[in-house]
Design a protein around this motif. Sequence first.
Motif, mmCIF file in Angstrom:
data_model
loop_
_atom_site.group_PDB
_atom_site.id
_atom_site.type_symbol
_atom_site.label_atom_id
_atom_site.label_comp_id
_atom_site.label_asym_id
_atom_site.label_seq_id
_atom_site.Cartn_x
_atom_site.Cartn_y
_atom_site.Cartn_z
ATOM 1 N N UNK A 16 0.850 -1.174 0.000
ATOM 2 C CA UNK A 16 0.000 0.000 0.000
ATOM 3 C C UNK A 16 0.890 1.230 0.000
ATOM 4 N N UNK A 17 0.547 2.191 -0.826
ATOM 5 C CA UNK A 17 1.257 3.459 -0.759
ATOM 6 C C UNK A 17 0.365 4.466 -0.049
ATOM 7 N N UNK A 18 1.009 5.389 0.656
ATOM 8 C CA UNK A 18 0.268 6.370 1.425
ATOM 9 C C UNK A 18 -0.128 7.591 0.602
ATOM 10 N N UNK A 19 0.115 7.579 -0.674
ATOM 11 C CA UNK A 19 -0.213 8.738 -1.501
ATOM 12 C C UNK A 19 -1.716 8.938 -1.615
ATOM 13 N N UNK B 126 -2.309 13.075 2.811
ATOM 14 C CA UNK B 126 -1.182 12.940 1.892
ATOM 15 C C UNK B 126 -1.669 13.334 0.509
ATOM 16 N N UNK B 127 -1.020 14.147 -0.304
ATOM 17 C CA UNK B 127 0.314 14.705 -0.059
ATOM 18 C C UNK B 127 0.346 16.102 0.550
ATOM 19 N N UNK B 128 -0.819 16.684 0.818
ATOM 20 C CA UNK B 128 -0.818 18.082 1.267
ATOM 21 C C UNK B 128 -0.151 18.275 2.622
ATOM 22 N N UNK B 129 -0.262 17.267 3.481
ATOM 23 C CA UNK B 129 0.330 17.394 4.804
ATOM 24 C C UNK B 129 -0.569 18.056 5.831
ATOM 25 N N UNK B 130 -1.816 18.376 5.466
ATOM 26 C CA UNK B 130 -2.740 18.963 6.424
ATOM 27 C C UNK B 130 -3.011 18.018 7.586
ATOM 28 N N UNK B 131 -3.054 18.564 8.816
ATOM 29 C CA UNK B 131 -3.210 17.721 9.994
ATOM 30 C C UNK B 131 -4.369 18.187 10.866
ATOM 31 N N UNK B 132 -4.864 17.274 11.683
ATOM 32 C CA UNK B 132 -5.815 17.634 12.733
ATOM 33 C C UNK B 132 -5.621 16.680 13.894
ATOM 34 N N UNK C 74 10.103 7.287 2.735
ATOM 35 C CA UNK C 74 10.050 5.992 3.420
ATOM 36 C C UNK C 74 8.637 5.415 3.447
ATOM 37 N N UNK C 75 7.663 6.187 2.949
ATOM 38 C CA UNK C 75 6.271 5.720 2.972
ATOM 39 C C UNK C 75 5.875 5.289 4.383
ATOM 40 N N UNK C 76 6.199 6.136 5.352
ATOM 41 C CA UNK C 76 6.005 5.807 6.766
ATOM 42 C C UNK C 76 5.302 6.950 7.474
#
Length: 127
Positions: free
Chosen positions: A27-30, A53-59, A76-78
């Motif tokens: 599985x890729x996290x993209x 992913x890929x924007x990097x927005x968090x909550x 690293x897909x981590x």
Amino acid sequence: QVQLVESGGGLVQAGASLRLSCAPSRLTFNSRTLAWFRQAQGKEREFVAGITWPSGGTNYGNSVKGRFTISRDAAKNTLYLQMNNLEPDDTAVYYCAAANRRLGADESIRSGQYYFWGQGTQVTVSS
């Protein structure tokens, strides 16, 4: 078969730090939302933090804001969860989860929106 494998849990004293990692197989996290949830004994599963992913927005869940940081390493897909100033109430099994798409903030806090789950890693914080 897709697997999410968490690591980094353990037993620590209050005030300590831990970093959890989540690495997928097949599985890729993209282009999807990833999250950490936790479940304490006898309680419902609780949203901890999410990242898209890929924007990097968090909550973040209210109980961890300012103490925990979710991040990802694209190369690293981590997925990571840096947990600082741990408290006894943080004791739980922590689960990594991946959705099939990018979720909005309101959707991302609901466990039913996630399709892939890890097996969980125990975090125990002593007082």
